[in-house]
Every structure is written in C-alpha cells, then in structure tokens.
Design a protein around this motif. Sequence first.
Motif, PDB file in Angstrom:
ATOM      1  N   ASP A 294     -56.856  63.335  88.871  1.00  0.00           N
ATOM      2  CA  ASP A 294     -56.109  64.578  89.055  1.00  0.00           C
ATOM      3  C   ASP A 294     -57.050  65.772  89.015  1.00  0.00           C
ATOM      4  N   HIS A 295     -58.010  65.734  88.111  1.00  0.00           N
ATOM      5  CA  HIS A 295     -58.989  66.820  88.020  1.00  0.00           C
ATOM      6  C   HIS A 295     -59.809  66.907  89.317  1.00  0.00           C
ATOM      7  N   GLU A 296     -60.243  65.766  89.835  1.00  0.00           N
ATOM      8  CA  GLU A 296     -61.001  65.739  91.082  1.00  0.00           C
ATOM      9  C   GLU A 296     -60.145  66.237  92.243  1.00  0.00           C
ATOM     10  N   LEU A 297     -58.869  65.845  92.261  1.00  0.00           N
ATOM     11  CA  LEU A 297     -57.949  66.320  93.294  1.00  0.00           C
ATOM     12  C   LEU A 297     -57.803  67.833  93.211  1.00  0.00           C
ATOM     13  N   SER A 298     -57.669  68.359  92.015  1.00  0.00           N
ATOM     14  CA  SER A 298     -57.561  69.810  91.840  1.00  0.00           C
ATOM     15  C   SER A 298     -58.795  70.524  92.372  1.00  0.00           C
ATOM     16  N   ASN A 299     -59.968  69.976  92.110  1.00  0.00           N
ATOM     17  CA  ASN A 299     -61.206  70.578  92.610  1.00  0.00           C
ATOM     18  C   ASN A 299     -61.238  70.561  94.136  1.00  0.00           C
ATOM     19  N   ALA A 300     -60.848  69.448  94.736  1.00  0.00           N
ATOM     20  CA  ALA A 300     -60.824  69.352  96.201  1.00  0.00           C
ATOM     21  C   ALA A 300     -59.799  70.320  96.786  1.00  0.00           C
ATOM     22  N   LEU A 301     -58.637  70.422  96.150  1.00  0.00           N
ATOM     23  CA  LEU A 301     -57.614  71.351  96.616  1.00  0.00           C
ATOM     24  C   LEU A 301     -58.107  72.793  96.543  1.00  0.00           C
ATOM     25  N   GLU A 302     -58.875  73.108  95.532  1.00  0.00           N
ATOM     26  CA  GLU A 302     -59.391  74.474  95.385  1.00  0.00           C
ATOM     27  C   GLU A 302     -60.264  74.849  96.576  1.00  0.00           C
ATOM     28  N   VAL A 303     -61.060  73.912  97.065  1.00  0.00           N
ATOM     29  CA  VAL A 303     -61.897  74.169  98.240  1.00  0.00           C
ATOM     30  C   VAL A 303     -61.008  74.459  99.452  1.00  0.00           C
ATOM     31  N   VAL A 304     -59.965  73.669  99.628  1.00  0.00           N
ATOM     32  CA  VAL A 304     -59.062  73.851 100.766  1.00  0.00           C
ATOM     33  C   VAL A 304     -58.311  75.174 100.642  1.00  0.00           C
ATOM     34  N   ILE A 305     -57.860  75.496  99.434  1.00  0.00           N
ATOM     35  CA  ILE A 305     -57.145  76.758  99.198  1.00  0.00           C
ATOM     36  C   ILE A 305     -58.045  77.950  99.528  1.00  0.00           C
ATOM     37  N   GLN A 306     -59.266  77.914  99.033  1.00  0.00           N
ATOM     38  CA  GLN A 306     -60.197  79.024  99.278  1.00  0.00           C
ATOM     39  C   GLN A 306     -60.531  79.144 100.764  1.00  0.00           C
ATOM     40  N   THR A 307     -60.726  78.015 101.433  1.00  0.00           N
ATOM     41  CA  THR A 307     -61.025  78.031 102.861  1.00  0.00           C
ATOM     42  C   THR A 307     -59.856  78.602 103.650  1.00  0.00           C
ATOM     43  N   SER A 308     -58.656  78.193 103.306  1.00  0.00           N
ATOM     44  CA  SER A 308     -57.470  78.717 103.975  1.00  0.00           C
ATOM     45  C   SER A 308     -57.340  80.212 103.736  1.00  0.00           C
ATOM     46  N   SER A 309     -57.612  80.630 102.520  1.00  0.00           N
ATOM     47  CA  SER A 309     -57.550  82.051 102.197  1.00  0.00           C
ATOM     48  C   SER A 309     -58.559  82.841 103.023  1.00  0.00           C
ATOM     49  N   LEU A 310     -59.772  82.340 103.134  1.00  0.00           N
ATOM     50  CA  LEU A 310     -60.791  83.008 103.933  1.00  0.00           C
ATOM     51  C   LEU A 310     -60.400  83.061 105.407  1.00  0.00           C
ATOM     52  N   LEU A 311     -59.796  81.992 105.907  1.00  0.00           N
ATOM     53  CA  LEU A 311     -59.328  81.998 107.295  1.00  0.00           C
ATOM     54  C   LEU A 311     -58.298  83.094 107.523  1.00  0.00           C
ATOM     55  N   GLY A 312     -57.524  83.390 106.497  1.00  0.00           N
ATOM     56  CA  GLY A 312     -56.517  84.431 106.611  1.00  0.00           C
ATOM     57  C   GLY A 312     -57.093  85.824 106.699  1.00  0.00           C
ATOM     58  N   THR A 313     -58.395  85.965 106.476  1.00  0.00           N
ATOM     59  CA  THR A 313     -59.014  87.287 106.513  1.00  0.00           C
ATOM     60  C   THR A 313     -59.661  87.609 107.852  1.00  0.00           C
ATOM     61  N   VAL A 314     -59.689  86.646 108.757  1.00  0.00           N
ATOM     62  CA  VAL A 314     -60.305  86.881 110.067  1.00  0.00           C
ATOM     63  C   VAL A 314     -59.236  86.875 111.153  1.00  0.00           C
ATOM     64  N   GLU A 315     -59.562  87.521 112.253  1.00  0.00           N
ATOM     65  CA  GLU A 315     -58.617  87.559 113.361  1.00  0.00           C
ATOM     66  C   GLU A 315     -58.637  86.210 114.073  1.00  0.00           C
ATOM     67  N   LEU A 316     -57.453  85.655 114.255  1.00  0.00           N
ATOM     68  CA  LEU A 316     -57.311  84.353 114.895  1.00  0.00           C
ATOM     69  C   LEU A 316     -56.431  84.485 116.129  1.00  0.00           C
ATOM     70  N   ASP A 317     -56.703  83.646 117.122  1.00  0.00           N
ATOM     71  CA  ASP A 317     -55.814  83.645 118.280  1.00  0.00           C
ATOM     72  C   ASP A 317     -54.517  82.930 117.905  1.00  0.00           C
ATOM     73  N   ASP A 318     -53.558  82.928 118.801  1.00  0.00           N
ATOM     74  CA  ASP A 318     -52.244  82.358 118.503  1.00  0.00           C
ATOM     75  C   ASP A 318     -52.321  80.901 118.065  1.00  0.00           C
ATOM     76  N   ASN A 319     -53.113  80.098 118.766  1.00  0.00           N
ATOM     77  CA  ASN A 319     -53.246  78.683 118.398  1.00  0.00           C
ATOM     78  C   ASN A 319     -53.850  78.524 117.014  1.00  0.00           C
ATOM     79  N   ALA A 320     -54.884  79.287 116.743  1.00  0.00           N
ATOM     80  CA  ALA A 320     -55.547  79.199 115.438  1.00  0.00           C
ATOM     81  C   ALA A 320     -54.606  79.653 114.318  1.00  0.00           C
ATOM     82  N   ARG A 321     -53.809  80.689 114.574  1.00  0.00           N
ATOM     83  CA  ARG A 321     -52.840  81.142 113.564  1.00  0.00           C
ATOM     84  C   ARG A 321     -51.822  80.046 113.273  1.00  0.00           C
TER      85      ARG A 321
END
Length: 76
Positions: free
Chosen positions: A21-48
């Motif tokens: 569970d701890h390892e899963l939480s760490n992996a999820l944190e990477v995905v959460i942060q990456t998704s958050s960073l993606l939300g800060t850049v302009e994306l085309d319709d498909n990417a959004r």
Amino acid sequence: MTETVQPALTSEQSQEIRRLDHELSNALEVVIQTSSLLGTVELDDNARQWHRMLDNGVKQAIEINQKLRDQLRIQA
C-alpha cells in the motif's frame, strides 16, 4: 443469506499489504503530480480529453487506496 467470515490476516500478511500500500501510494503520487503539471500547460482538445481521463483514473485509484488503508486499520 449467510455471511462468510474471513480469517484474520497474519502479522506477515498485514505487514506485506501495508508495504505494498505504501509503494502504491508513492506510485500514485507520481501520477497525481504529473497530472497536476499537465493541467498547467495549454493542451489541444484531444490532449485535454486524455488529461480528463487521467484525472478520473487518478481519483478512482486514490479512493481505492483509501479503502484499502481503511480495511488495514480495521484488521490492525
């Protein structure tokens, strides 16, 4: 309807599930942060659209992980 009684986890099983569970939480944190960073850049319709799908999956994974932690607390 009869409920099936589940045997309690052994100490070793509980420790291994907590470790995973701890390892899963760490992996999820990477995905959460990456998704958050993606939300800060302009994306085309498909990417959004892909980003929204990613966010929905992340939210589901977080909920499942929280349920797993809750169950581990009950077993403790």
